[in-house]
Write a protein that holds these residues in place. Structure first.
Motif, PDB file in Angstrom:
ATOM      1  N   GLY A 247       0.902  -1.067  -0.083  1.00 35.08           N
ATOM      2  CA  GLY A 247      -0.071   0.046   0.043  1.00 35.08           C
ATOM      3  C   GLY A 247       0.857   1.353  -0.004  1.00 35.08           C
ATOM      4  N   TRP A 248       0.225   2.365  -0.114  1.00 33.96           N
ATOM      5  CA  TRP A 248       0.898   3.655  -0.284  1.00 33.96           C
ATOM      6  C   TRP A 248       1.671   4.076   0.927  1.00 33.96           C
ATOM      7  N   ALA A 274      -2.259   0.472   3.637  1.00 37.28           N
ATOM      8  CA  ALA A 274      -2.733   1.679   3.478  1.00 37.28           C
ATOM      9  C   ALA A 274      -3.511   2.787   4.867  1.00 37.28           C
ATOM     10  N   THR A 275      -4.376   3.500   4.412  1.00 40.58           N
ATOM     11  CA  THR A 275      -5.145   4.481   5.391  1.00 40.58           C
ATOM     12  C   THR A 275      -5.759   3.343   6.424  1.00 40.58           C
TER      13      THR A 275
END
Length: 392
Positions: A247-248, A274-275
């Protein structure tokens, strides 16, 4: 002694108690949903205020202060040398699947595990086995006394790319005998995961000798008492695996200067997703801080639980209950090889369901898995609890 830290949860549970029973609630499903200390309420409020006041800039505080503090708490608890090697995610399944995604599934993948692993991992393996390249060997957990020898014999064959085993088995409460020593001897060609969910913050655990040999997963939902949504996996230093599921957050360190291609850092961000919601992070930190202030350690928690487990066994032996007795109890070694809950074989799912309902009428809350009934022990149980009402 310790109930003062859990007053709000205990009061709320009492309001939801059986109306026909005057006895206080005895929550013995703490291995499933552990009550949260009262300090977690202020922690959730603090998260709300940080989000309101800082909006996007809250990430600076979360990644710069909160996550490192949580990693330090985990590292201290488990004697891990490098807090930056502790990856975070909302659940352990996400972390394990990210690890699995680092293997090339177009090539043969052999996985060694046991038949006592939690549903999430067990289900994932069943799905993976539908692929022609994946082969899974499950070593029976029983008899527990010979499990280390049987598991290690397979492990040392060198035929497995991945090995996975629980520190404490979810369906029995038995601790895998000698698992950490076994892991220290694993072949270099085999990645190994220890599922520590029922060991973390319950049994004193020193991973210092195997920190760079194994992945260790656990979370805050059970014995830390910080609720769902905050899990972790320790990553061996020098790990060069490249998860396909990424993920980012894994580019957080280079977000402003992103380059072409998919790069990976050499710390926990290699396995970042990610988030996510970080209110559980605030809760977990509040619990760590409370215990540090009050001098509560995993060792003192374990000793306290052992005292209540012994008291429970004494009451059970005296009662001669038809279902809760030594013959039906799955026990291995209370002093050296057991978790913080007991599991009883009730003979059938119906028997377990009926017994759970009978206990509920006495304001004793527990859980079951098919024919297995589980009774857990926690810091918020009274030190003088006799447990006699379970057997009446």
């Amino acid at each position: 002694m310790y109930q003062k830290y859990y007053r709000q949860f205990l009061q709320a549970a009492q309001k939801a108690a059986s109306p026909n029973c005057d006895l206080p609630v005895l929550h013995m499903a703490c291995h499933s949903h552990h009550y949260w200390p009262d300090v977690t309420l202020d922690a959730v409020t603090a998260y709300w205020h940080d989000a309101a006041q800082m909006a996007d800039s809250k990430w600076d505080k979360i990644f710069g202060e909160k996550i490192p503090a949580f990693q330090r708490g985990i590292a201290s608890t488990l004697q891990l040398p490098d807090p930056a090697q502790i990856a975070l995610a909302p659940n352990t399944h996400e972390l394990i699947y990210r690890l699995l995604s680092a293997f090339d599934l177009s090539q043969p993948l052999r996985i060694l595990t046991t038949d006592g692993e939690f549903y999430s991992f067990a289900r994932q393996l069943l799905r993976l086995e539908e692929l022609p390249t994946v082969d899974v060997v499950r070593v029976p957990t029983e008899p527990f006394a010979t499990l280390p020898q049987r598991f290690e014999q397979e492990l040392q064959s060198g035929e497995y790319q991945l090995a996975y085993a629980s520190q404490v088995f979810f369906d029995s409460g038995v601790a895998f005998p000698g698992l950490l020593d076994l892991a220290a001897r694993k072949p270099d060609t085999t990645e190994m995961v220890i599922d520590g969910y029922h060991g973390f913050f319950a049994r004193p655990t020193d991973l210092s000798a195997i920190a760079d040999k194994v992945f260790y997963t656990a979370g805050a939902y059970k014995y830390l008492g910080a609720g769902e949504g905050m899990c972790f996996m320790s990553i061996p230093r020098g790990c060069q695996l490249r998860p396909l599921n990424t993920g980012w957050f894994a580019e957080m360190a280079e977000l402003e200067n992103r380059t072409a291609g998919v790069g990976f850092g050499n710390d926990w961000l290699r396995f970042a997703g990610a988030t996510m919601d970080y209110s559980p992070l605030y809760k977990a930190l509040a619990v760590f801080e409370l215990y540090a202030q009050e001098g509560i350690t995993v060792g003192s928690i374990h000793d306290y639980v052992l005292q209540n487990q012994r008291r429970f066994l004494s009451a059970m032996d005296a009662a001669q209950h038809p279902l809760l007795n030594r013959d039906t109890l799955i026990a291995h070694d209370l002093e050296n090889g057991h978790g913080h809950f007991f599991t009883f074989r009730c003979g059938s799912a119906e028997n377990a369901e009926n017994l759970q309902a009978e206990l509920r009428k006495k304001n004793v809350l527990c859980d079951r898995r098919q024919q297995l009934l589980r009774l857990g022990f926690a810091l918020y149980h009274p030190a003088d609890e006799t447990f006699e009402r379970l057997f009446q």
